[in-house]
Design a protein around this motif. Structure first.
Motif, PDB file in Angstrom:
ATOM      1  N   THR A 178      43.622  14.271  49.789  1.00 35.75           N
ATOM      2  CA  THR A 178      44.716  14.791  50.601  1.00 35.75           C
ATOM      3  C   THR A 178      45.574  15.708  49.753  1.00 35.75           C
ATOM      4  O   THR A 178      45.763  15.466  48.555  1.00 35.75           O
ATOM      5  N   ARG A 232      37.989   6.081  58.608  1.00 33.62           N
ATOM      6  CA  ARG A 232      38.172   5.569  57.250  1.00 33.62           C
ATOM      7  C   ARG A 232      39.418   6.142  56.578  1.00 33.62           C
ATOM      8  O   ARG A 232      39.770   5.727  55.479  1.00 33.62           O
ATOM      9  N   SER A 233      40.047   7.084  57.215  1.00 36.30           N
ATOM     10  CA  SER A 233      41.233   7.723  56.663  1.00 36.30           C
ATOM     11  C   SER A 233      42.480   7.177  57.346  1.00 36.30           C
ATOM     12  O   SER A 233      42.402   6.266  58.173  1.00 36.30           O
ATOM     13  N   GLU A 234      43.621   7.762  57.022  1.00 37.16           N
ATOM     14  CA  GLU A 234      44.874   7.373  57.660  1.00 37.16           C
ATOM     15  C   GLU A 234      45.202   8.273  58.850  1.00 37.16           C
ATOM     16  O   GLU A 234      46.286   8.177  59.423  1.00 37.16           O
ATOM     17  N   LEU A 235      44.266   9.140  59.222  1.00 36.49           N
ATOM     18  CA  LEU A 235      44.476  10.046  60.341  1.00 36.49           C
ATOM     19  C   LEU A 235      44.312   9.311  61.662  1.00 36.49           C
ATOM     20  O   LEU A 235      43.610   8.309  61.748  1.00 36.49           O
ATOM     21  N   LYS A 236      44.931   9.846  62.707  1.00 39.41           N
ATOM     22  CA  LYS A 236      44.864   9.238  64.039  1.00 39.41           C
ATOM     23  C   LYS A 236      44.151  10.182  65.000  1.00 39.41           C
ATOM     24  O   LYS A 236      44.630  11.290  65.261  1.00 39.41           O
ATOM     25  N   GLY A 284      43.691   9.920  49.519  1.00 35.74           N
ATOM     26  CA  GLY A 284      43.422   9.444  50.876  1.00 35.74           C
ATOM     27  C   GLY A 284      43.471   7.940  50.943  1.00 35.74           C
ATOM     28  O   GLY A 284      43.674   7.244  49.964  1.00 35.74           O
ATOM     29  N   ARG A 310      47.047  18.011  59.158  1.00 33.96           N
ATOM     30  CA  ARG A 310      48.014  17.174  59.873  1.00 33.96           C
ATOM     31  C   ARG A 310      49.357  17.883  59.930  1.00 33.96           C
ATOM     32  O   ARG A 310      49.848  18.387  58.908  1.00 33.96           O
ATOM     33  N   THR A 314      43.489  17.022  54.693  1.00 31.56           N
ATOM     34  CA  THR A 314      42.618  15.915  54.313  1.00 31.56           C
ATOM     35  C   THR A 314      41.173  16.381  54.422  1.00 31.56           C
ATOM     36  O   THR A 314      40.746  16.862  55.477  1.00 31.56           O
TER      37      THR A 314
END
Length: 322
Positions: A303, A47-51, A322, A25, A4
């Protein structure tokens, strides 16, 4: 393995592009690795789907601000959130002193252990699944590129075949899965390769920025499934690229071509190629594709799922926004 892009501008952010940062990831182990951490990176992650809670390793290429000014803020936020167990940070000499000074003058205390590793060319990290190595790049300050190589895995074990041959399950199955030769108590001999499918070739990704064309980048990108390479300038601005020790679109493409990479994603673009100017980013993409056709241009929150070689042969490709 999924890439990403969190920041794709060089030097300064623009309205549509933040400064440098790329996330890798690793869903099979619920981990997130970060490459560079320009100002505002933690906002991009949000703002992304990352943790952020999965973040465990950060790799810094060099000490210029557009690659490190977001690092201290991100580390502080990880501590306040209280959900990070440990952080390993890799980078050039001076990184540890920089973070110590930031801590001292901001009176910041981390609630979790942080280990800073000063890197030099060669392998800098290895576990059962991955090997991470680095090479020196050619920039105005000490800079390193990184390569993440997933280790090859044995092919799928054919349990039906083993059962049909009345091979007792348990320890013997494990030996055959590892490709070993096994002799049973009744004298029968079996070779693991006869029960396993084709070896699963590990995926490889290289990250090279900031640098002018150099042997170190080519070495890192050898047979890479994906090469992420800076492309600050257009080809006609090559003189400026050499003066500032950055790459043109054609240098990035030449690196991918000479390394035998399978795909090139260019990033780290100068704001001078904004829409409406004499040269735009689409021109840089055309220049790169003229040398290396399998080139695409990164944008913030792009992504890219790195496919396995067998999936590439079947034409499977996953790219998202993303």
């Amino acid at each position: 393995m999924q890439i990403t892009f969190l920041g794709t501008s060089s030097g300064v952010p623009t309205r549509s592009r933040n400064v440098s940062s790329v996330a890798l990831r690793l869903p099979q182990r619920a981990e997130l690795w970060l490459f560079d951490c320009g100002e505002g990176t933690q906002h991009q992650i949000l703002r992304s789907e990352l943790k952020i809670s999965q973040l465990s390793r950060i790799f810094i290429t060099h000490m210029h601000g557009d690659h490190i000014f977001g690092l201290m803020g991100l580390l502080a936020s990880c501590g306040l959130a209280g959900n990070v167990q440990r952080m390993d940070i890799y980078g050039p000499p001076g990184l540890s002193e920089y973070l110590q000074a930031c801590q001292r003058y901001s009176h910041t205390h981390f609630s979790y252990p942080i280990k800073v590793h000063a890197v030099r060319p060669g392998i800098i990290y290895e576990d059962q699944e991955f090997v991470v190595s680095c090479e020196a790049l050619h920039h105005r300050v000490s800079a390193f590129g990184y390569r993440v190589a997933e280790k090859d895995r044995a092919g799928r074990f054919d349990i039906g075949k083993a059962q049909a041959m009345e091979i007792p399950p348990g320890r013997v199955y494990g030996q055959l899965k590892r490709g070993e030769t096994v002799t049973l108590t009744d004298g029968r001999v079996f070779h693991g390769k006869d029960f396993c499918g084709e070896t699963e070739i590990g995926r490889k990704v290289a990250y090279c920025t900031d640098t002018v064309y150099c042997d170190g980048a080519v070495e890192l990108a050898q047979d890479a499934d994906v090469l992420i390479h800076e492309s600050t300038f257009a080809h006609q601005d090559a003189d400026m690229a050499f003066q500032r020790l950055h790459s043109t679109s054609t240098m990035a493409a030449q690196t991918a071509l000479n390394a035998g990479a399978h795909r090139l994603i260019i990033t780290h673009f100068s704001p001078r190629y904004a829409p409406g100017n004499a040269l735009e980013l689409k021109d840089l993409l055309q220049e790169a594709r003229a040398i290396f056709p399998k080139t695409q241009m990164a944008h913030d929150f792009l992504t890219y799922e790195i496919p396995r070689r067998r999936d590439m042969e079947k034409g499977k490709l996953v790219i998202g926004n993303g």
